[in-house]
Structures are given as structure tokens and as C-alpha cells.
Design a protein around this motif. Structure first.
Motif, mmCIF file in Angstrom:
data_model
loop_
_atom_site.group_PDB
_atom_site.id
_atom_site.type_symbol
_atom_site.label_atom_id
_atom_site.label_comp_id
_atom_site.label_asym_id
_atom_site.label_seq_id
_atom_site.Cartn_x
_atom_site.Cartn_y
_atom_site.Cartn_z
ATOM 1 N N GLY A 264 3.305 -7.243 -14.612
ATOM 2 C CA GLY A 264 2.196 -6.308 -14.782
ATOM 3 C C GLY A 264 0.945 -6.680 -14.024
ATOM 4 N N LEU A 265 0.963 -7.814 -13.332
ATOM 5 C CA LEU A 265 -0.195 -8.202 -12.522
ATOM 6 C C LEU A 265 -0.304 -7.276 -11.315
ATOM 7 N N ARG A 266 -1.385 -6.556 -11.248
ATOM 8 C CA ARG A 266 -1.722 -5.741 -10.073
ATOM 9 C C ARG A 266 -3.009 -6.317 -9.487
ATOM 10 N N PRO A 267 -2.947 -6.893 -8.290
ATOM 11 C CA PRO A 267 -4.161 -7.481 -7.717
ATOM 12 C C PRO A 267 -5.265 -6.434 -7.573
ATOM 13 N N PRO A 268 -6.474 -6.735 -8.052
ATOM 14 C CA PRO A 268 -7.576 -5.787 -7.869
ATOM 15 C C PRO A 268 -7.961 -5.692 -6.396
ATOM 16 N N ILE A 269 -8.429 -4.519 -6.004
ATOM 17 C CA ILE A 269 -8.742 -4.234 -4.613
ATOM 18 C C ILE A 269 -10.238 -3.966 -4.453
ATOM 19 N N ALA A 270 -10.824 -4.535 -3.401
ATOM 20 C CA ALA A 270 -12.221 -4.234 -3.067
ATOM 21 C C ALA A 270 -12.276 -2.817 -2.515
ATOM 22 N N VAL A 271 -12.999 -1.942 -3.183
ATOM 23 C CA VAL A 271 -12.915 -0.525 -2.831
ATOM 24 C C VAL A 271 -13.729 -0.170 -1.593
ATOM 25 N N GLU A 272 -14.736 -0.985 -1.249
ATOM 26 C CA GLU A 272 -15.581 -0.689 -0.098
ATOM 27 C C GLU A 272 -15.369 -1.729 0.997
ATOM 28 N N PRO A 273 -15.150 -1.295 2.242
ATOM 29 C CA PRO A 273 -14.868 -2.265 3.307
ATOM 30 C C PRO A 273 -16.030 -3.200 3.608
ATOM 31 N N PHE A 274 -17.248 -2.702 3.582
ATOM 32 C CA PHE A 274 -18.396 -3.568 3.864
ATOM 33 C C PHE A 274 -18.538 -4.636 2.792
ATOM 34 N N GLU A 275 -18.408 -4.241 1.544
ATOM 35 C CA GLU A 275 -18.478 -5.207 0.443
ATOM 36 C C GLU A 275 -17.389 -6.261 0.576
ATOM 37 N N SER A 276 -16.188 -5.835 0.942
ATOM 38 C CA SER A 276 -15.077 -6.775 1.096
ATOM 39 C C SER A 276 -15.392 -7.836 2.141
ATOM 40 N N LEU A 277 -15.912 -7.413 3.276
ATOM 41 C CA LEU A 277 -16.204 -8.366 4.356
ATOM 42 C C LEU A 277 -17.365 -9.289 4.003
ATOM 43 N N VAL A 278 -18.414 -8.748 3.400
ATOM 44 C CA VAL A 278 -19.549 -9.592 3.019
ATOM 45 C C VAL A 278 -19.104 -10.623 1.985
ATOM 46 N N THR A 279 -18.264 -10.198 1.051
ATOM 47 C CA THR A 279 -17.760 -11.126 0.040
ATOM 48 C C THR A 279 -16.976 -12.260 0.687
ATOM 49 N N SER A 280 -16.153 -11.934 1.674
ATOM 50 C CA SER A 280 -15.375 -12.971 2.355
ATOM 51 C C SER A 280 -16.272 -13.899 3.163
ATOM 52 N N GLU B 161 -5.597 -7.330 -18.794
ATOM 53 C CA GLU B 161 -6.287 -8.629 -18.896
ATOM 54 C C GLU B 161 -5.879 -9.545 -17.752
ATOM 55 N N LEU B 162 -4.602 -9.602 -17.463
ATOM 56 C CA LEU B 162 -4.100 -10.453 -16.395
ATOM 57 C C LEU B 162 -4.610 -9.991 -15.034
ATOM 58 N N SER B 163 -4.606 -8.695 -14.800
ATOM 59 C CA SER B 163 -4.983 -8.162 -13.495
ATOM 60 C C SER B 163 -6.472 -8.277 -13.217
ATOM 61 N N THR B 164 -7.282 -8.305 -14.248
ATOM 62 C CA THR B 164 -8.734 -8.400 -14.065
ATOM 63 C C THR B 164 -9.258 -9.825 -14.231
ATOM 64 N N ALA B 165 -8.352 -10.798 -14.348
ATOM 65 C CA ALA B 165 -8.767 -12.181 -14.582
ATOM 66 C C ALA B 165 -9.649 -12.722 -13.462
ATOM 67 N N ARG B 166 -9.461 -12.225 -12.246
ATOM 68 C CA ARG B 166 -10.268 -12.699 -11.117
ATOM 69 C C ARG B 166 -11.757 -12.506 -11.372
ATOM 70 N N PRO C 184 8.983 -7.589 3.214
ATOM 71 C CA PRO C 184 7.642 -7.081 3.530
ATOM 72 C C PRO C 184 6.678 -7.155 2.351
ATOM 73 N N PHE C 185 6.778 -8.181 1.531
ATOM 74 C CA PHE C 185 5.963 -8.287 0.327
ATOM 75 C C PHE C 185 5.051 -9.511 0.348
ATOM 76 N N GLN C 186 4.552 -9.876 1.520
ATOM 77 C CA GLN C 186 3.725 -11.072 1.620
ATOM 78 C C GLN C 186 2.448 -10.976 0.771
ATOM 79 N N ASN C 187 1.816 -9.826 0.743
ATOM 80 C CA ASN C 187 0.551 -9.682 0.022
ATOM 81 C C ASN C 187 0.749 -9.940 -1.469
ATOM 82 N N LEU C 188 1.677 -9.225 -2.081
ATOM 83 C CA LEU C 188 1.916 -9.437 -3.503
ATOM 84 C C LEU C 188 2.418 -10.849 -3.782
ATOM 85 N N THR C 189 3.228 -11.390 -2.887
ATOM 86 C CA THR C 189 3.697 -12.763 -3.068
ATOM 87 C C THR C 189 2.521 -13.735 -3.098
#
Length: 275
Positions: free
Chosen positions: A98-114, A13-18, A258-263
Motif C-alpha cells: 500500500g505504499l504509494r510514494p508521494p509526488i511533488a506536484v509542482e516542478p519548480f518546488e521539486s527542483l528547489v527542494t532537491s 500513514e505509510l505513504s505519508t511518512a516522508r 521497468p520498475f526502478q522508481n518504485l523499487t
């Protein structure tokens, strides 16, 4: 329905809150207490289960996509050991365990979303993104597949403008779709080279490239210092009552190496829970 085991700890639930915080996401659809994503033409339903998630259907094609989508590649044990040495992070890691940030699985989708989210609120960005998905994606049962690069390469900027994109952003999206850049090959490059390749394209600056590193490639040192949300979160937890500048946030990131992303994701989630 089959159980897909995930590294512990994992808080579904926490990880999919986004996918619920800023409105409906038609390509990552929260429906009836489950996450729906179209994979290889099939609508996949993901629900919480002891030891991982239940996935229906599940096969050799779907499994790696779901693992990436749910952030299984992040090493939370190493991050929590590091966080325990940091006063602020120690508390956030405990609160958000237990929070695992969800990842955009497709690179094109990730860039268009941004690109969609540049200089607008996330609520507005989600609404515009959904109109794009409805217009150019393909609906399964409940969720839609995100529009393919080929489909958007054939679109005209005016068609995207009619959906709520600015004229510049419409040109950026169609330009990205028509570019010669091999987006999948970027995964083979180091962070700096990824940013160099991406920022050579119109409409893609450091902010978009940083989030690509963070939310598609899951690079551990990705630190979107120029992001307003990251700056607000860093100021809330590390600003001693004042707003930090982008340069100060960038410098702060060195503390978390080296944990900037998760931070960054834990700071953002902490800010969301505090407001």
C-alpha cells in the motif's frame, strides 16, 4: 468533507511518512493526523478513509492535485506482480503493501527542494526549506504555499544565504527561478531529454535530475543511483554485507526494469524501517 477514492491498495500513514520522518514540512504539513497542502490559495486537509482519503475542501481543481500528491498514478498491481519474482522485493512489497510514494506536484518546488538537499542531511534540508517557505511563501491557516517562481526570481541570493543556503545554492535557486526553461513542458519529453534540459542549468546535476524524474514526473524507470540513501538501501538489501559503488547501484537498477522508481522507494522505506 468528501471521499476521494484511490486505487487499492493504499496505506495512508505509510505513504505519508516522508512528511514526518525528517521534521516538519510547512508546505506539506502533517497536522492533527492529517496532511495539509495549499492548493489554488485554499488550505486542503487530507485524512485517511476507507477506500481512499477524505478531502476538505474538494473540487475539480483540487482533486487532480491531491491524486498526484498521493501517488495515485503509480501502478502498484503491476509492480507487485514483478516484485513477486524478486526475492528481496517480494518481502518488502508484502511488508510495505500500500505504499504509494508521494509526488511533488509542482516542478519548480521539486527542483528547489532537491537543490536545498544537495550534500546536506535531510533534517538540515527540511529546516532550510521551511525557512524559505516562511520567508517567501504565503501562510493559510496551518500550512504555507510554497514560494512561487516569480517571488524567488525577485529575491536576491543574499536573502537566501541568510536563511541557511550556501552562496552557491542561493545562486542556483534564484538562477533557476529567472531561467527561461519551461518546467511544465518537461513532462512532454522522454527521460533522457528531461535530464539534458535540466543539467544544462547551473547547480542541477544528475542527482537532482534523477529525483525530478522520480518524485515529480513519477517516471517508472527513474533510478537515482548516485543518491547516498539509495546506495545505502541497495547495499543493505543487495550488497551481501558490503557497500556497493554508484556504478554497481546503477547496474543493479537494470534488474528492476521497468520498475526502478518504485523499487528505489521500497528499498528506501525498507531501510528506514530496518534502522
Amino acid at each position: 468533507m468528501a471521499l476521494l477514492e484511490l486505487p487499492e491498495p493504499y496505506a495512508f500513514e505509510l505513504s505519508t511518512a516522508r512528511y514526518r520522518a525528517f521534521g516538519t514540512d510547512l508546505a506539506n504539513l502533517w497536522h492533527a493526523d492529517g496532511l495539509h497542502r495549499v492548493v489554488d490559495g485554499q488550505e486542503v486537509r487530507i485524512t485517511e478513509a476507507p477506500g481512499g482519503v477524505d478531502v476538505e475542501p474538494l473540487d475539480a481543481v483540487i482533486e487532480p492535485v491531491v491524486r498526484k500528491l498521493l501517488g495515485a498514478e503509480f501502478d502498484l498491481d503491476a509492480f507487485y506482480a514483478f516484485a513477486a519474482t524478486q526475492p528481496v522485493l517480494a518481502g518488502l512489497a508484502e511488508e510495505l503493501r500500500g505504499l504509494r510514494p508521494p509526488i511533488a506536484v509542482e516542478p519548480f518546488e521539486s527542483l528547489v527542494t532537491s537543490i536545498t538537499a544537495q550534500q546536506v542531511s535531510l533534517h538540515a534540508a527540511f529546516a532550510i526549506r521551511n525557512r524559505l517557505i516562511e520567508r517567501f511563501g504565503v501562510r493559510a491557516e496551518h500550512a504555507y504555499s510554497f514560494p512561487t517562481r516569480e517571488r524567488l526570481a525577485a529575491a536576491e541570493p543574499d536573502e537566501l544565504f541568510a536563511l541557511g543556503f550556501s552562496r552557491r545554492k542561493a545562486e542556483y535557486v534564484t538562477g533557476l527561478a529567472r531561467s527561461d526553461l519551461d518546467l511544465h513542458a518537461l513532462a512532454l519529453l522522454p527521460d533522457d531529454e528531461v535530464k539534458t534540459e535540466l543539467t544544462a542549468l547551473p547547480g542541477i546535476g544528475e542527482w537532482t535530475a534523477d529525483w525530478f524524474l522520480a518524485r515529480h514526473l513519477a517516471r517508472p524507470r527513474a533510478w537515482p543511483a548516485g543518491d547516498l540513501g539509495v546506495r545505502k538501501a541497495a547495499s543493505r538489501f543487495h550488497g551481501d554485507g558490503r557497500d556497493l559503488t554508484t556504478d554497481e547501484v546503477r547496474a543493479l537498477g537494470e534488474r528492476f526494469d521497468p520498475f526502478q522508481n518504485l523499487t528505489a522507494h521500497y528499498l528506501l522505506a525498507g531501510l528506514l524501517q530496518a534502522t
